[in-house]
Design a protein around this motif. Sequence first.
Motif, PDB file in Angstrom:
ATOM      1  N   VAL A   1       0.644  -1.388   0.068  1.00  0.00           N
ATOM      2  CA  VAL A   1       0.101  -0.181  -0.131  1.00  0.00           C
ATOM      3  C   VAL A   1       0.890   1.096   0.192  1.00  0.00           C
ATOM      4  O   VAL A   1       1.230   1.253   1.086  1.00  0.00           O
ATOM      5  CB  VAL A   1      -0.998   0.488   0.836  1.00  0.00           C
ATOM      6  N   GLU A   2       1.204   2.430  -1.237  1.00  0.00           N
ATOM      7  CA  GLU A   2       1.402   3.228  -0.759  1.00  0.00           C
ATOM      8  C   GLU A   2       0.795   4.296  -0.013  1.00  0.00           C
ATOM      9  O   GLU A   2      -0.465   4.575  -0.260  1.00  0.00           O
ATOM     10  CB  GLU A   2       1.533   3.372  -2.219  1.00  0.00           C
ATOM     11  N   TYR A   3       1.469   4.594   0.672  1.00  0.00           N
ATOM     12  CA  TYR A   3       0.509   6.083   1.456  1.00  0.00           C
ATOM     13  C   TYR A   3       0.826   7.777   0.704  1.00  0.00           C
ATOM     14  O   TYR A   3       2.568   8.264   0.948  1.00  0.00           O
ATOM     15  CB  TYR A   3       0.864   5.459   2.742  1.00  0.00           C
ATOM     16  N   ALA A   4      -0.199   8.801   0.805  1.00  0.00           N
ATOM     17  CA  ALA A   4       0.635   9.836   0.691  1.00  0.00           C
ATOM     18  C   ALA A   4       0.831  10.171   2.598  1.00  0.00           C
ATOM     19  O   ALA A   4       0.361  10.345   3.505  1.00  0.00           O
ATOM     20  CB  ALA A   4      -0.741  10.676   0.447  1.00  0.00           C
ATOM     21  N   ILE A   5       1.657  10.515   2.310  1.00  0.00           N
ATOM     22  CA  ILE A   5       2.735  11.717   3.134  1.00  0.00           C
ATOM     23  C   ILE A   5       1.737  12.857   4.084  1.00  0.00           C
ATOM     24  O   ILE A   5       2.323  13.469   3.207  1.00  0.00           O
ATOM     25  CB  ILE A   5       3.847  11.619   3.711  1.00  0.00           C
ATOM     26  N   VAL A   6       1.128  12.949   5.245  1.00  0.00           N
ATOM     27  CA  VAL A   6       0.791  14.714   5.642  1.00  0.00           C
ATOM     28  C   VAL A   6       1.809  14.425   6.876  1.00  0.00           C
ATOM     29  O   VAL A   6       1.594  13.844   7.702  1.00  0.00           O
ATOM     30  CB  VAL A   6      -0.669  14.830   5.494  1.00  0.00           C
ATOM     31  N   ASN A   7       2.076  15.413   7.122  1.00  0.00           N
ATOM     32  CA  ASN A   7       3.109  15.406   8.671  1.00  0.00           C
ATOM     33  C   ASN A   7       2.712  16.931   9.174  1.00  0.00           C
ATOM     34  O   ASN A   7       1.565  18.107   8.814  1.00  0.00           O
ATOM     35  CB  ASN A   7       4.577  16.562   8.901  1.00  0.00           C
ATOM     36  N   LEU A   8       2.979  17.343  10.807  1.00  0.00           N
ATOM     37  CA  LEU A   8       1.522  17.789  11.432  1.00  0.00           C
ATOM     38  C   LEU A   8       1.746  19.286  11.478  1.00  0.00           C
ATOM     39  O   LEU A   8       1.025  19.944  11.685  1.00  0.00           O
ATOM     40  CB  LEU A   8       2.491  17.367  13.018  1.00  0.00           C
ATOM     41  N   LYS A   9       2.392  19.544  11.023  1.00  0.00           N
ATOM     42  CA  LYS A   9       3.065  20.872   9.900  1.00  0.00           C
ATOM     43  C   LYS A   9       2.580  21.723   9.473  1.00  0.00           C
ATOM     44  O   LYS A   9       1.704  22.542   8.969  1.00  0.00           O
ATOM     45  CB  LYS A   9       4.846  21.534  10.324  1.00  0.00           C
ATOM     46  N   GLN A  10       1.868  20.464   8.138  1.00  0.00           N
ATOM     47  CA  GLN A  10       1.105  20.784   7.162  1.00  0.00           C
ATOM     48  C   GLN A  10      -0.727  21.490   8.048  1.00  0.00           C
ATOM     49  O   GLN A  10      -1.116  21.648   7.462  1.00  0.00           O
ATOM     50  CB  GLN A  10       1.162  19.486   6.594  1.00  0.00           C
ATOM     51  N   LEU A  11      -0.667  20.715   9.055  1.00  0.00           N
ATOM     52  CA  LEU A  11      -2.498  20.395   9.430  1.00  0.00           C
ATOM     53  C   LEU A  11      -2.564  20.895  10.714  1.00  0.00           C
ATOM     54  O   LEU A  11      -3.973  21.962  10.421  1.00  0.00           O
ATOM     55  CB  LEU A  11      -2.416  19.065  10.207  1.00  0.00           C
ATOM     56  N   ASP A  12      -0.918  22.699  10.996  1.00  0.00           N
ATOM     57  CA  ASP A  12      -2.044  23.763  10.773  1.00  0.00           C
ATOM     58  C   ASP A  12      -2.494  24.660  10.535  1.00  0.00           C
ATOM     59  O   ASP A  12      -2.956  25.561  10.844  1.00  0.00           O
ATOM     60  CB  ASP A  12      -0.152  24.487  11.503  1.00  0.00           C
TER      61      ASP A  12
ATOM     62  N   LEU B   1       2.348  11.644  10.419  1.00  0.00           N
ATOM     63  CA  LEU B   1       3.205  11.963  10.707  1.00  0.00           C
ATOM     64  C   LEU B   1       3.703  12.701  11.718  1.00  0.00           C
ATOM     65  O   LEU B   1       2.989  13.738  10.496  1.00  0.00           O
ATOM     66  CB  LEU B   1       4.827  11.997   9.203  1.00  0.00           C
ATOM     67  N   GLY B   2       4.337  12.539  12.355  1.00  0.00           N
ATOM     68  CA  GLY B   2       4.634  13.370  13.581  1.00  0.00           C
ATOM     69  C   GLY B   2       5.661  14.783  13.233  1.00  0.00           C
ATOM     70  O   GLY B   2       6.407  14.766  14.498  1.00  0.00           O
ATOM     71  N   ASN B   3       5.860  15.335  12.374  1.00  0.00           N
ATOM     72  CA  ASN B   3       7.594  16.321  12.266  1.00  0.00           C
ATOM     73  C   ASN B   3       6.408  17.437  12.257  1.00  0.00           C
ATOM     74  O   ASN B   3       5.226  17.889  11.623  1.00  0.00           O
ATOM     75  CB  ASN B   3       8.597  15.615  10.646  1.00  0.00           C
ATOM     76  N   GLY B   4       6.664  18.167  13.140  1.00  0.00           N
ATOM     77  CA  GLY B   4       6.408  19.887  13.452  1.00  0.00           C
ATOM     78  C   GLY B   4       5.236  19.872  14.993  1.00  0.00           C
ATOM     79  O   GLY B   4       5.287  18.157  15.601  1.00  0.00           O
ATOM     80  N   ASP B   5       4.749  20.477  15.085  1.00  0.00           N
ATOM     81  CA  ASP B   5       3.940  20.621  16.386  1.00  0.00           C
ATOM     82  C   ASP B   5       2.827  20.888  16.091  1.00  0.00           C
ATOM     83  O   ASP B   5       3.013  21.815  14.649  1.00  0.00           O
ATOM     84  CB  ASP B   5       4.486  21.860  17.324  1.00  0.00           C
ATOM     85  N   LEU B   6       1.513  20.743  17.142  1.00  0.00           N
ATOM     86  CA  LEU B   6       0.873  20.796  16.488  1.00  0.00           C
ATOM     87  C   LEU B   6      -0.333  21.829  17.990  1.00  0.00           C
ATOM     88  O   LEU B   6       0.524  21.597  18.791  1.00  0.00           O
ATOM     89  CB  LEU B   6      -0.073  19.653  16.436  1.00  0.00           C
ATOM     90  N   ALA B   7      -0.825  22.701  17.898  1.00  0.00           N
ATOM     91  CA  ALA B   7      -0.760  24.077  18.984  1.00  0.00           C
ATOM     92  C   ALA B   7      -2.762  24.062  18.375  1.00  0.00           C
ATOM     93  O   ALA B   7      -3.127  24.178  19.668  1.00  0.00           O
ATOM     94  CB  ALA B   7      -0.259  24.951  18.680  1.00  0.00           C
ATOM     95  N   LYS B   8      -3.244  22.985  17.609  1.00  0.00           N
ATOM     96  CA  LYS B   8      -4.778  23.332  17.451  1.00  0.00           C
ATOM     97  C   LYS B   8      -5.311  22.129  17.864  1.00  0.00           C
ATOM     98  O   LYS B   8      -4.687  20.544  17.811  1.00  0.00           O
ATOM     99  CB  LYS B   8      -4.951  23.706  16.238  1.00  0.00           C
TER     100      LYS B   8
ATOM    101  N   LYS C   1      -3.672   5.882   8.384  1.00  0.00           N
ATOM    102  CA  LYS C   1      -2.799   5.527   9.449  1.00  0.00           C
ATOM    103  C   LYS C   1      -2.126   6.706  10.086  1.00  0.00           C
ATOM    104  O   LYS C   1      -1.970   7.574   9.641  1.00  0.00           O
ATOM    105  CB  LYS C   1      -1.320   4.935   8.555  1.00  0.00           C
ATOM    106  N   PHE C   2      -1.394   6.071  11.463  1.00  0.00           N
ATOM    107  CA  PHE C   2      -0.624   7.419  12.403  1.00  0.00           C
ATOM    108  C   PHE C   2       0.458   6.949  12.740  1.00  0.00           C
ATOM    109  O   PHE C   2       0.684   5.489  12.953  1.00  0.00           O
ATOM    110  CB  PHE C   2      -1.052   7.675  13.375  1.00  0.00           C
ATOM    111  N   SER C   3       1.971   8.034  12.923  1.00  0.00           N
ATOM    112  CA  SER C   3       3.000   7.069  13.760  1.00  0.00           C
ATOM    113  C   SER C   3       2.576   7.232  14.732  1.00  0.00           C
ATOM    114  O   SER C   3       1.524   8.072  15.373  1.00  0.00           O
ATOM    115  CB  SER C   3       4.100   8.315  13.051  1.00  0.00           C
ATOM    116  N   GLN C   4       3.112   7.007  15.849  1.00  0.00           N
ATOM    117  CA  GLN C   4       2.745   6.773  17.421  1.00  0.00           C
ATOM    118  C   GLN C   4       3.055   8.175  17.465  1.00  0.00           C
ATOM    119  O   GLN C   4       2.357   8.919  18.790  1.00  0.00           O
ATOM    120  CB  GLN C   4       4.091   6.188  18.085  1.00  0.00           C
TER     121      GLN C   4
END
Length: 147
Positions: free
Chosen positions: A72-83, A112-119, A127-130
């Motif tokens: 399965v190919e996953y599209a990667i989204v980091n937490l800093k993008q979710l800001d 993935l958990g790259n970056g911080d999430l303040a919201k 899927k989620f990384s731990q």
Amino acid sequence: MDLNTLKPALGSVKQGKRIGRGPGSGHGKTATKGHKGQKARSGGSIKAGFEGGQMPLQRRLPKRGFTPLSRVEYAIVNLKQLDAFEANSSVDTESLVAMGLVKSTACAVKILGNGDLAKSLRVSASKFSQSAKDKILAAGGTVEETV
């Protein structure tokens, strides 16, 4: 101006090289192919990868590995993008496509958990990384894994 009077701009059309049309042309006799040899003959093209009868490189090297059918190919989204999302909003594949973070809704998404999430966000993904789970929950959000 009529269509039948149109001409190309001066100097924009170049005459093709007429080879094999006698010594006066400057391209007669061997017709720019040199003397003898395989490349001078008709049909004298050599296939890509042909090494003159020597065992070709692609046959000398061993075959290695395979691609599993269940991959399965996953599209990667980091937490800093979710800001970019507003607080308390719902983040799913459709909203990620709308924001331009994922190409299509057919993609499986991994957060993935790259970056911080303040919201605080309600995030649903394949899927989620731990570390991503921990950071989303620490920010007061919720995590939902879709199948």
